[in-house]
Design a protein around this motif. Structure first.
Motif, short mmCIF file in Angstrom:
data_model
loop_
_atom_site.label_atom_id
_atom_site.label_comp_id
_atom_site.label_asym_id
_atom_site.label_seq_id
_atom_site.Cartn_x
_atom_site.Cartn_y
_atom_site.Cartn_z
N LEU A 879 3.92 31.55 -7.49
CA LEU A 879 2.86 30.45 -7.39
C LEU A 879 2.42 30.06 -5.75
O LEU A 879 1.99 29.06 -5.54
N HIS A 880 2.64 31.08 -5.06
CA HIS A 880 2.30 31.02 -3.47
C HIS A 880 0.72 31.66 -3.38
O HIS A 880 0.69 32.59 -3.75
N THR A 881 -0.27 30.84 -3.28
CA THR A 881 -1.37 31.32 -3.06
C THR A 881 -1.59 32.22 -2.31
O THR A 881 -2.80 33.08 -2.03
N LYS A 882 -0.85 32.15 -1.01
CA LYS A 882 -1.36 33.27 0.03
C LYS A 882 -0.49 34.73 0.03
O LYS A 882 -1.33 35.44 -0.14
N LEU A 883 0.80 34.41 0.00
CA LEU A 883 1.68 35.42 0.05
C LEU A 883 2.30 35.76 -1.32
O LEU A 883 3.03 36.87 -1.31
N GLY A 884 1.87 35.06 -2.25
CA GLY A 884 2.87 35.41 -3.70
C GLY A 884 1.89 36.61 -4.49
O GLY A 884 0.89 37.05 -3.84
N ARG A 885 2.59 37.11 -5.35
CA ARG A 885 2.17 37.88 -6.18
C ARG A 885 0.74 37.67 -6.64
O ARG A 885 0.39 36.80 -7.38
N GLY A 886 -0.20 38.67 -6.37
CA GLY A 886 -1.55 38.40 -6.73
C GLY A 886 -2.37 37.40 -6.20
O GLY A 886 -3.72 37.10 -6.55
N GLY A 887 -1.79 37.12 -4.79
CA GLY A 887 -2.33 35.88 -4.25
C GLY A 887 -3.21 36.45 -3.05
O GLY A 887 -3.89 37.74 -3.24
N LEU A 888 -4.01 35.57 -2.16
CA LEU A 888 -5.09 36.04 -1.39
C LEU A 888 -4.39 37.39 -0.57
O LEU A 888 -5.21 37.98 -0.19
N ALA A 889 -3.22 37.33 -0.05
CA ALA A 889 -2.85 38.67 0.54
C ALA A 889 -3.18 39.54 -0.05
O ALA A 889 -3.59 40.83 0.31
N ASP A 890 -2.64 39.80 -1.43
CA ASP A 890 -2.72 41.03 -2.15
C ASP A 890 -4.28 41.39 -2.17
O ASP A 890 -4.49 42.76 -2.09
N VAL A 891 -5.04 40.56 -2.63
CA VAL A 891 -6.21 40.87 -2.90
C VAL A 891 -7.04 41.28 -1.39
O VAL A 891 -7.69 42.45 -1.35
N GLU A 892 -6.71 40.66 -0.47
CA GLU A 892 -7.23 41.14 0.81
C GLU A 892 -7.05 42.33 1.52
O GLU A 892 -7.75 43.00 2.07
#
Length: 1006
Positions: A879-892
């Motif tokens: 549920l962490h939008t930046k560093l969580g699984r499938g979050g922003l960092a993953d995509v970026e």
């Protein structure tokens, strides 16, 4: 009415009397007998029918079937008039009379079959109770099917329609009020259910082993039924003495099924109506029949508020009435405690949405605005409002415990819960709409609530309501007026009386006690009703013009606040802004005269703290809420020009210049947030706008800093260096959120002949002054300038020359720095120098031949370490939008790895923006379109959540909120319904889970 003027032909005379086809009418009249065309009394009776042609056609068919009827009708003008009135409205009842001519006798005066006082008129299963002393009873229906007929279902249908014919005649002749007609229809339905149960018992083995009660629900239970409708019921059973319960329930279920079939089955005489048991516990998936104890156990533990709302109407109508009354008494105790239950507010809001959604999804094309039941200003609007007020206030006031809508509305008015004038207007609207509903359904005896658009049909409706001059036009105008009146019910029923609880207003209005007002506010979603009442009192108290306008505005705005995610915050914000603007003349006038502005303001204030905070420091910005055009994104060039002009006006006063620029930024942040929450721009556009706004702000602050440092130079000489600001991170990617820092690097280049030491000192002074100016305490949202992505981080120089950057990157840079430079973008300062810097780093971030396998491994290790170490303690990785699984960092990081590998050979990948890079990768065949769709969906949702958290809380956050209230507010800001917070979390988990699966394949696998 007389014969009227003379015409050359009989056909012309008939056309003048209202017949659509005079020649055809003449032929039909001749068929009735040679004297019929000149029978002025007959013509009078036909001309006063709602549809003379329909009445004459039906009369012609009847006389063809039963020639002797003509003499009977001539001998009894009253009978003929009643018959033709019914025939002029109902083709279905005319068809019944043609099939069963003997039922004409039911239309006679007192003493005729089926009339009050005739045989069998002593009160049916439902009882006449309150329908009026002249209301007919229908005990003969159950007796008719018990007489040993071979086809009892046909007997039931013929008997039912015969009594319906009599009731319809009383209705169209104006001999019975709406309340009497609807009660009569409900009693007739109850008698039919009793007859159906008699048929079922005769055909069901062991029927005596169970006591079965049929509970009328909905309009049948409230004795306000219409002509053709599903009849809502609940079945309650108890074993007969000595009978095992399981066996008894099986028998009761067979009986209940047989009752439903007996009413709905189609025979040679048609069908009656559907029996709907969907309001029972667990709905259609629950048992059809339960014992009383089973019902009570369900209601005490599992029932929703809407189920108690439905139970307001419960009444025993057939079967074992003693058991039925026991059921109603037992559930009644629970009904009036419903408003004290947890989740009452959420259930109420869900009910309102369900009503509106049902209207939208079930209306055929072009019919939504012609729906008198579910459409705007329809019957359901009024019924829902009355029932909700009963649930809220009936807990402490037994006078409100009425089943039917009109008596309940009258009780609300008498108790002071609804203003008398409002109750009167709504009762008139409700009565009119119910009469229209009856006329619509009488025509074909079909279940319909849609006003036709055919002129002839509208004319029949108008004439049926007694409109003669322009029936179609007058009907349409009256209907629209009543619909508009009913549509304002939330202001009229819910909110205007709240003002009387706190302000001195005319005595003709409703007078709620403070306790009743608080209960109503709580039921409508206000968590602090006492505080809300204080705000209302502060806004409306006194005799000033301002207070008078607020008393006009607040009843509407309280409803809009109630529809917003946080009603209390909305009302508080409105009071604060109103206090700030004081007696400013345009403010309240704008809200009063421009409904869209007031509604948008209520929604924005009730959504979160961010917009409220911005407005409190610049309340005059309310004016921009006037239209979508006012909220349209302004071009970056226009903002840059405005900012430059502000800096120019303040000259050497750098702090004043930047304060003016920050005020401009605050205004544009407000514009963006309002457009965002109003659904006018999407998350990509939000990122672009916020990033452009940061560029403009940084450029203006840089100009002010340059001026300030220049003024300190000996003689005001030019600076010995040129400076450029390079955007990094989300700013570089044009993907800023509302709470984003401005990640930058500073580069300078000494002017020819300048000392490198002096140039470096001047450049450092400018960069520090820029950061100081933007960090000064102010009421505006801060723009923190973060230069930590520069070479060597905080230990390195704040500003470097182009040559210094070149030397560092050629010798010392790591793989992560090349990856970070993928976001590098010139954003302010000397544009030539900015382009030179971008040209300098392009070979590093777009390496020829792609990034090495060793570099890929290092990037993957760094990503894994970041996931393990940088996630905050206790944070849920899912549920962490930046560093969580499938979050922003993953995509970026996935997009950036594709860029590092292929951008040198694929120029389309040379972008600082994540989604543009993914789209380019698809176009070049480097990424599967389905994978791109999953990654983009996760990135957008995570970005929207981060924005929503800031808008709701007024401070940034990277995790889906764990507190239920906060999570609900964020979900609402994202467009979810009030009870949609779990759906919101489920959606995020699902979307990011799918994105993570793509990341596992694309980022981590070779």
């Amino acid at each position: 009415m007389g014969a009227g003027p003379r015409f050359r032909t009989t056909a012309g005379r008939l056309a003048a009397l209202g017949f659509a086809d005079g020649a055809r009418a003449e032929r039909l009249l001749r068929g009735l007998g040679p004297e019929a065309a000149d029978d002025l009394e007959l013509l009078d009776d036909l001309a006063t029918a709602a549809d003379p042609d329909l009445a004459l056609t039906s009369l012609s068919r009847l006389t063809d079937r039963e020639p002797g009827i003509s003499a009977a009708l001539r001998a009894d003008p009253g009978l003929r008039r009643r018959l033709l009135r019914v025939f002029g409205l109902s083709a279905a009842l005319a068809e019944h009379v043609v099939r069963h001519p003997a039922d004409v006798g039911r239309l006679g005066g007192p003493g005729s079959p089926g009339s009050p006082g005739s045989a069998g008129g002593a009160g049916g299963a439902g009882g006449a109770g309150g329908a009026g002393s002249t209301a007919p009873s229908y005990e003969e229906l159950p007796r008719a099917v018990q007489a040993g007929h071979e086809h009892p279902l046909d007997v039931l249908r013929v008997a039912y329609r015969g009594r319906l014919l009599r009731l319809a005649a009383r209705d169209v002749m104006g001999e019975a009020s709406l309340i009497e007609v609807t009660a009569g229809l409900a009693d007739l339905a109850a008698a039919a259910l009793e007859a159906a149960l008699a048929i079922a018992r005769a055909e069901t083995e062991d029927a005596g082993d169970v006591r079965l009660a049929v509970i009328g629900m909905g309009k049948c239970g409230a004795r306000e039924l219409n002509y053709i409708s599903d009849v809502d019921v609940i079945f309650v059973a108890e074993p007969a003495e000595g009978v095992e319960e399981t066996h008894a329930l099986r028998v009761a279920t067979r009986l209940a099924q047989a009752v439903m079939w007996a009413c709905s089955a189609s025979t040679a005489e048609g069908s009656l109506w559907e029996v709907d048991a969907g309001l029972r516990p667990e709905g259609k998936i629950g048992p059809l029949v339960r014992t009383l104890d089973s019902h009570l156990a369900y209601y005490r533990r599992w029932a929703k508020t809407w189920e108690f709302q439905a139970l307001l109407k419960a009444r025993p109508v057939a079967g074992d009435l003693e058991l039925g009354h026991a059921y109603v008494a037992a559930v009644g105790e629970l009904v009036w405690q419903a408003s004290a239950r947890d989740g009452f507010v959420e259930d109420v809001q869900a009910m309102r949405r369900r009503v509106e959604a049902h209207a939208r999804t079930n209306a055929r094309a072009g019919e939504a605005d012609r729906q008198i039941k579910l459409g705007p200003g329809g019957l359901r609007d009024i019924e829902f409002a009355v029932q909700l007020l009963q649930l809220v206030h009936g807990r402490t006031d037994p006078r409100l415990r009425r089943r039917a809508t009109l008596p309940a509305l009258a009780a609300l008015s008498e108790g002071g819960y609804v203003a008398r004038d409002d109750a009167k207007a709504l009762a008139e609207a409700y009565t009119f709409l119910r009469r229209v509903e009856h006329l619509l359904q009488l025509h074909r005896l079909r279940r319909t609530h849609v006003v036709p658009d055919d002129e002839a049909d509208l004319r029949r409706l108008g004439r049926g309501l007694g409109m003669t001059a322009d029936p179609a036009g007058e009907f349409t105008e009256t209907w629209k007026r009543h619909a508009r009146q009913a549509r304002r019910l939330h202001e009229k029923l819910f909110y205007r009386p709240l003002l009387q609880a706190v302000a001195r207003l005319p005595e003709t209005q409703a007078r709620l006690s403070p306790e009743a007002a608080a209960a109503r506010l709580e039921a409508l979603g206000y968590a602090d009703p006492e505080g809300a009442l204080r705000h209302i009192a502060a806004l409306t108290g006194g005799v000033s013009r301002r207070a008078a306008i607020q008393r006009t505005l607040l009843p509407v705005m309280l409803g809009w606040f109630a529809d917003a995610p946080d009603p209390d915050a909305g009302l508080l914000g409105f009071r604060q802004i109103s206090d700030k603007l004081g007696s400013t003349p345009w403010y309240l006038r704008l809200l009063r005269d421009e409904t869209a502005v007031a509604e948008r303001l209520a929604h924005l204030l009730g959504t979160g703290r961010y917009v409220t905070g911005l407005l409190l420091h610049a309340p005059e910005a309310v004016a921009m809420l006037g239209s979508p055009a006012e909220l349209a994104v302004r071009p970056a060039a226009a903002l840059a020009a405005e900012a430059a002009a502000a800096v120019g006006r303040h000259g050497a006063h750098a702090e004043s210049a930047v304060a003016a620029v920050r005020a401009l930024r605050r205004r544009e942040l407000l514009r963006t947030a309002c457009a965002d929450l109003s659904g006018l721009i999407d998350v990509e556009e939000v990122g672009r706008v916020l990033s452009s706004l940061a560029d403009v702000t940084i450029q203006a602050a840089l100009d002010a800093a340059l001026n300030a440092v220049r003024d300190k130079m000996p003689g005001g000489a030019d600076l010995p260096t040129r400076i450029a600001v390079i955007a990094m991170g989300r700013l570089g990617g044009m993907e800023c959120s509302y709470g984003s820092d401005a990640d930058v690097m500073f580069v300078h280049e000494p002017r020819p002949g300048a000392s490198e030491r002096e140039a470096a000192q001047a450049a450092h002074a400018v960069a520090e002054e820029l950061r100081r100016l933007l960090a000064l305490p102010a009421p505006d949202p801060p723009l923190h300038v973060d230069a930590d992505l520069r070479p060597e981080g905080r230990q390195g120089p704040l500003v470097r020359t182009l040559a210094s950057y070149r030397a560092y990157y050629s010798r010392w840079s790591s793989h992560w720095e090349a990856q970070a430079l993928l976001r590098a973008r010139f954003c302010a300062g000397d544009d030539v120098l900015g382009r030179d810097f971008v040209g300098l780093v392009d070979p590093l971030r777009f390496p020829v031949g792609g990034v090495s396998p060793e570099a890929v491994r290092e990037i993957r290790k760094l990503k894994a370490r970041m996931e393990a170490e940088r996630l905050p303690r206790g944070a849920d990785p899912a549920l962490h939008t930046k560093l969580g699984r499938g979050g922003l960092a993953d995509v970026e990081w996935t997009a950036q790895l594709i860029q590092l590998r292929h951008a040198a050979a694929v120029p389309e990948l040379r972008t600082t923006r994540t989604l543009e890079a993914l789209r380019a990768a698809v176009r070049e065949g480097l990424l599967d379109p389905a994978d791109e769709a999953e990654l983009a969906r996760a990135w957008r949702l995570a970005s929207r959540i981060r924005d929503a958290i800031m808008l709701v809380r007024g401070r940034a956050g990277d995790g889906v909120p764990t507190l239920v209230k906060e999570r609900t507010l964020v979900a609402r800001a994202l467009g979810y319904p009030p009870d949609g917070s779990e759906d919101f979390v489920d959606d995020y988990r699902r979307v990011t889970r799918r994105a993570r699966a793509v990341v596992e394949r694309v980022f981590y696998e070779d």
